[in-house]
Design an enzyme around this catalytic site. Structure first.
Site, short mmCIF file in Angstrom:
data_model
loop_
_atom_site.label_atom_id
_atom_site.label_comp_id
_atom_site.label_asym_id
_atom_site.label_seq_id
_atom_site.Cartn_x
_atom_site.Cartn_y
_atom_site.Cartn_z
N PHE A 1 32.10 -7.22 44.42
CA PHE A 1 32.04 -5.93 45.08
C PHE A 1 32.97 -4.95 44.37
O PHE A 1 34.18 -5.17 44.27
CB PHE A 1 32.37 -6.01 46.57
N ARG B 1 36.13 6.17 46.72
CA ARG B 1 35.23 6.85 45.79
C ARG B 1 35.99 7.69 44.77
O ARG B 1 35.51 7.96 43.69
CB ARG B 1 34.29 7.81 46.56
N GLU C 1 22.02 6.91 38.96
CA GLU C 1 22.56 6.02 40.00
C GLU C 1 23.94 5.49 39.60
O GLU C 1 24.27 5.43 38.42
CB GLU C 1 21.62 4.82 40.18
N ASP C 2 24.70 5.12 40.60
CA ASP C 2 26.00 4.49 40.33
C ASP C 2 25.83 3.03 39.91
O ASP C 2 26.38 2.59 38.92
CB ASP C 2 26.92 4.59 41.57
N ASP D 1 21.90 -2.98 42.22
CA ASP D 1 22.29 -4.30 42.73
C ASP D 1 21.02 -5.14 42.89
O ASP D 1 20.48 -5.64 41.92
CB ASP D 1 23.06 -4.07 44.04
P1 IMP Z 1 20.49 -2.11 45.87
O1 IMP Z 1 19.46 -1.41 46.69
O2 IMP Z 1 20.78 -3.48 46.39
O3 IMP Z 1 20.18 -2.12 44.38
O4 IMP Z 1 21.84 -1.34 46.09
C1 IMP Z 1 22.12 -0.17 45.45
C2 IMP Z 1 23.16 0.64 46.19
O5 IMP Z 1 24.07 -0.17 46.92
C3 IMP Z 1 23.99 1.39 45.17
O6 IMP Z 1 23.43 2.66 44.91
C4 IMP Z 1 25.34 1.46 45.86
O7 IMP Z 1 25.42 2.63 46.66
C5 IMP Z 1 25.40 0.24 46.74
N1 IMP Z 1 26.16 -0.85 46.08
C6 IMP Z 1 25.66 -1.95 45.45
N2 IMP Z 1 26.64 -2.72 44.95
C7 IMP Z 1 27.80 -2.10 45.28
C8 IMP Z 1 29.19 -2.40 45.01
O8 IMP Z 1 29.57 -3.40 44.37
N3 IMP Z 1 30.09 -1.51 45.50
C9 IMP Z 1 29.73 -0.40 46.19
N4 IMP Z 1 28.45 -0.06 46.45
C10 IMP Z 1 27.50 -0.92 46.00
MG MG Z 2 24.12 4.50 45.52
#
Ligand code: IMP
Ligand code: MG
Length: 177
Positions: A155, A168, A100-101, A104
């Site tokens: 962000f 990206r 994963e990138d 969050d």
């Molecule tokens: P989560 O489900 O809230 O953990 O979000 C995870 C996904 O949200 C990541 O795989 C990202 O694609 C996107 N995401 C979360 N934070 C950021 C950010 O700061 N910048 C860009 N994409 C984000």
């Molecule tokens: Mg993602």
């Protein structure tokens, strides 16, 4: 080169990324030696990370990808995750590593773990370049087995991370101003 008009500020440089990813690759190589590793990249955010990480994993690993959508076009997670494309490799009895990138709230990851576990792999572990720990929903208190960097609740863009599908392709991680 000094660029004062960019709408972002660099928070993790190319050199820092390279060094950390090579460390992660070395650990993964040691841990998965002799096993059937399948690295599963989550598109689109993981694409640059996956490309660099997989080259630091000195094992005959398989690679697959999933596309999920959660954020839509906003900067807040909708919590409503949809599978756009599932993996296609058979993974029963194999060791899966989700790549994963960024983690969050953890909503996407919880969903992915549940979904991939149903395919009967031997194990499911997580490798995330970034961990926004303070944003985690306590309901998704998941251990990140391989984590690149802890990041604050800002962000972020670049190196796969987008804002409205842009940025990206930046080779570093930056904070959107
Ligand atoms: P989560 O489900 O809230 O953990 O979000 C995870 C996904 O949200 C990541 O795989 C990202 O694609 C996107 N995401 C979360 N934070 C950021 C950010 O700061 N910048 C860009 N994409 C984000
Ligand atoms: Mg993602």
């Amino acid at each position: 080169m000094l660029k004062i008009n960019e709408p972002y500020k660099i928070v993790i440089t190319e050199d820092q990324l390279k060094k950390r990813i090579s460390e992660l690759g070395r650990r993964i190589t040691a841990d998965y030696n002799g096993r059937d590793l399948v690295a599963v990249g989550i598109l689109k955010g993981s694409v640059l990370f996956m490309a660099d990480l997989i080259r630091e994993i000195k094992l005959p690993a398989e690679m697959d990808f999933m596309t999920v959508s959660s954020y839509g076009n906003s900067i807040k997670s909708s919590g409503n995750i949809k599978i756009i494309n599932d993996i296609t490799l058979p993974v029963k009895g194999k060791d899966l590593l989700i790549v994963e990138d960024i983690i969050d709230t953890g909503t996407t990851l919880s969903f992915l773990i549940d979904h991939l576990s149903l395919k009967d792999p031997l194990s499911v572990k997580i490798c995330s370049l970034l961990d926004k720990k303070s944003a985690r929903n306590p309901a998704h208190d998941i251990n990140i087995d391989y984590s690149g960097f802890d990041v604050p609740e800002k962000f972020l863009i670049g190196y796969g991370l987008d804002y409205q599908e842009k940025y990206r392709n930046l080779p570093f991680i930056a904070e959107l101003k």
